[in-house]
Structure formats: structure tokens, C-alpha cells
Design an enzyme around this catalytic site. Sequence first.
Site, PDB file in Angstrom:
ATOM      1  N   CYS A   8      -5.560  10.507  -2.425  1.00  0.00           N
ATOM      2  CA  CYS A   8      -6.295  10.836  -3.653  1.00  0.00           C
ATOM      3  C   CYS A   8      -7.568   9.984  -3.745  1.00  0.00           C
ATOM      4  O   CYS A   8      -8.624  10.479  -4.158  1.00  0.00           O
ATOM      5  CB  CYS A   8      -5.417  10.615  -4.882  1.00  0.00           C
ATOM      6  N   ASP A  31      -8.420  10.501  11.326  1.00  0.00           N
ATOM      7  CA  ASP A  31      -7.314   9.565  11.113  1.00  0.00           C
ATOM      8  C   ASP A  31      -7.750   8.154  11.517  1.00  0.00           C
ATOM      9  O   ASP A  31      -8.437   7.963  12.519  1.00  0.00           O
ATOM     10  CB  ASP A  31      -6.083  10.003  11.931  1.00  0.00           C
ATOM     11  N   GLY A  92       8.641  10.921   9.883  1.00  0.00           N
ATOM     12  CA  GLY A  92       7.442  10.123  10.144  1.00  0.00           C
ATOM     13  C   GLY A  92       6.417  10.147   9.022  1.00  0.00           C
ATOM     14  O   GLY A  92       5.313   9.630   9.190  1.00  0.00           O
ATOM     15  N   HIS A  97       1.243  12.382   0.224  1.00  0.00           N
ATOM     16  CA  HIS A  97       0.264  13.373  -0.253  1.00  0.00           C
ATOM     17  C   HIS A  97       0.158  14.357   0.908  1.00  0.00           C
ATOM     18  O   HIS A  97      -0.170  13.947   2.036  1.00  0.00           O
ATOM     19  CB  HIS A  97      -1.071  12.681  -0.551  1.00  0.00           C
ATOM     20  N   HIS A  99      -0.451  16.498   3.936  1.00  0.00           N
ATOM     21  CA  HIS A  99      -1.539  16.460   4.924  1.00  0.00           C
ATOM     22  C   HIS A  99      -1.072  17.078   6.221  1.00  0.00           C
ATOM     23  O   HIS A  99       0.086  16.961   6.594  1.00  0.00           O
ATOM     24  CB  HIS A  99      -2.029  15.029   5.163  1.00  0.00           C
ATOM     25  N   HIS A 101      -1.796  17.012  10.253  1.00  0.00           N
ATOM     26  CA  HIS A 101      -2.450  16.369  11.391  1.00  0.00           C
ATOM     27  C   HIS A 101      -2.966  17.473  12.305  1.00  0.00           C
ATOM     28  O   HIS A 101      -2.240  18.446  12.586  1.00  0.00           O
ATOM     29  CB  HIS A 101      -1.445  15.539  12.201  1.00  0.00           C
TER      30      HIS A 101
HETATM   31  P1  5GP Z   1       2.032  10.471   8.143  1.00  0.00           P
HETATM   32  O1  5GP Z   1       2.614   9.268   8.825  1.00  0.00           O
HETATM   33  O2  5GP Z   1       2.289  10.407   6.649  1.00  0.00           O
HETATM   34  O3  5GP Z   1       2.411  11.786   8.744  1.00  0.00           O
HETATM   35  O4  5GP Z   1       0.462  10.382   8.361  1.00  0.00           O
HETATM   36  C1  5GP Z   1      -0.346   9.526   7.639  1.00  0.00           C
HETATM   37  C2  5GP Z   1      -1.579   9.284   8.467  1.00  0.00           C
HETATM   38  O5  5GP Z   1      -2.576   8.762   7.639  1.00  0.00           O
HETATM   39  C3  5GP Z   1      -1.385   8.280   9.613  1.00  0.00           C
HETATM   40  O6  5GP Z   1      -1.684   8.932  10.859  1.00  0.00           O
HETATM   41  C4  5GP Z   1      -2.376   7.162   9.286  1.00  0.00           C
HETATM   42  O7  5GP Z   1      -3.011   6.649  10.436  1.00  0.00           O
HETATM   43  C5  5GP Z   1      -3.354   7.847   8.346  1.00  0.00           C
HETATM   44  N1  5GP Z   1      -3.965   6.993   7.357  1.00  0.00           N
HETATM   45  C6  5GP Z   1      -3.304   6.148   6.509  1.00  0.00           C
HETATM   46  N2  5GP Z   1      -4.185   5.522   5.692  1.00  0.00           N
HETATM   47  C7  5GP Z   1      -5.424   5.995   6.033  1.00  0.00           C
HETATM   48  C8  5GP Z   1      -6.739   5.717   5.546  1.00  0.00           C
HETATM   49  O8  5GP Z   1      -6.967   4.936   4.633  1.00  0.00           O
HETATM   50  N3  5GP Z   1      -7.772   6.381   6.141  1.00  0.00           N
HETATM   51  C9  5GP Z   1      -7.558   7.280   7.164  1.00  0.00           C
HETATM   52  N4  5GP Z   1      -8.652   7.866   7.681  1.00  0.00           N
HETATM   53  N5  5GP Z   1      -6.339   7.561   7.638  1.00  0.00           N
HETATM   54  C10 5GP Z   1      -5.278   6.920   7.089  1.00  0.00           C
HETATM   55 ZN    ZN Z   2      -2.542  11.976  -3.605  1.00  0.00          ZN
END
Ligand code: 5GP
Ligand code: ZN
Length: 113
Positions: A8, A31, A92, A97, A99, A101
Site C-alpha cells: 500500500c 522486486d 511462501g 497484499h 501480488h 510475481h
Molecule cells: P511473497 O513472498 O509474499 O510471495 O512476495 C513478496 C515479495 O515482495 C518478495 O519477493 C520480496 O522480495 C518483495 N518485496 C518485499 N518488500 C519489498 C519492497 O519494499 N520493495 C520491493 N520492490 N519489493 C519488495
Molecule cells: Zn496493502
Amino acid sequence: MNENCIFCKIVQGEVKTQKVHEDEDLVAFKDLNPQAPTHLLVVPKKHIPSLAKCGKEDEALLGRLQASIASISEKLGLGSYRVVTNVGRQAGQSVEHLHYHVLGGRRMTWPPG
Ligand code: 5GP
Ligand code: ZN
């Protein structure tokens, strides 16, 4: 908008990222910890904790997210790529929020670890 949510804050521009696309519904940015030569996150502006928390009212938004992934990837010249959304800690998910990949630029293994 959820005050404690990093995505957010990115949507609001409070946390800086390398944005590659933005429109009224979503943002796509690089990322922070890339797992492939191209690793984008495509995020709805609306705070939804995960795919599992989407309601009927989010169906059009989900369609737009997927269509945008295809058009952003094409613009970037990604011929082959993988789209992943993690739901829950065990899968993972670390940011609550929704998202997607988008990973490309290298050969992917299957099944994923
Ligand atoms: P998840 O683990 O929830 O599937 O993916 C979260 C992703 O968000 C991770 O790949 C992590 O590297 C990325 N991420 C977390 N915080 C930030 C941030 O502040 N900026 C960016 N650009 N990526 C982030
Ligand atoms: Zn959010």
C-alpha cells in the site's frame, strides 16, 4: 489502504520502487530481491490480503491484473515467463497484499520447490 502494508505504501508513493507500469487499478514494479533476470511484482491498488480473500466484486479486477501481466510482459519483450501468486505462509507468502510475481529471463524448473 492499509497503514501497515508495504505494498500500500508503494501504491501511495510513500516507498520508492522501480515502477514499470501504473494505471488506475494496478502498479507493476521490480522486486527488491529478484529471483530471475526479470522479476516484477504486479499489485492491485486495492488492498486485498491474498487471492484467497478476493470476493465476487474483485473478479473484474483479477481479470485486469492478468491481462496487464500479459501486456506488460510483451512490452518488455519477455517471450517466456512464469506467473506466481503465493497464498499463505507455507506457500511462501510474506507480504499480505495480493501480488503476482512475473519471472523471466532464465530457464525455470518444474515442479517448483
Ligand atoms: P511473497 O513472498 O509474499 O510471495 O512476495 C513478496 C515479495 O515482495 C518478495 O519477493 C520480496 O522480495 C518483495 N518485496 C518485499 N518488500 C519489498 C519492497 O519494499 N520493495 C520491493 N520492490 N519489493 C519488495
Ligand atoms: Zn496493502
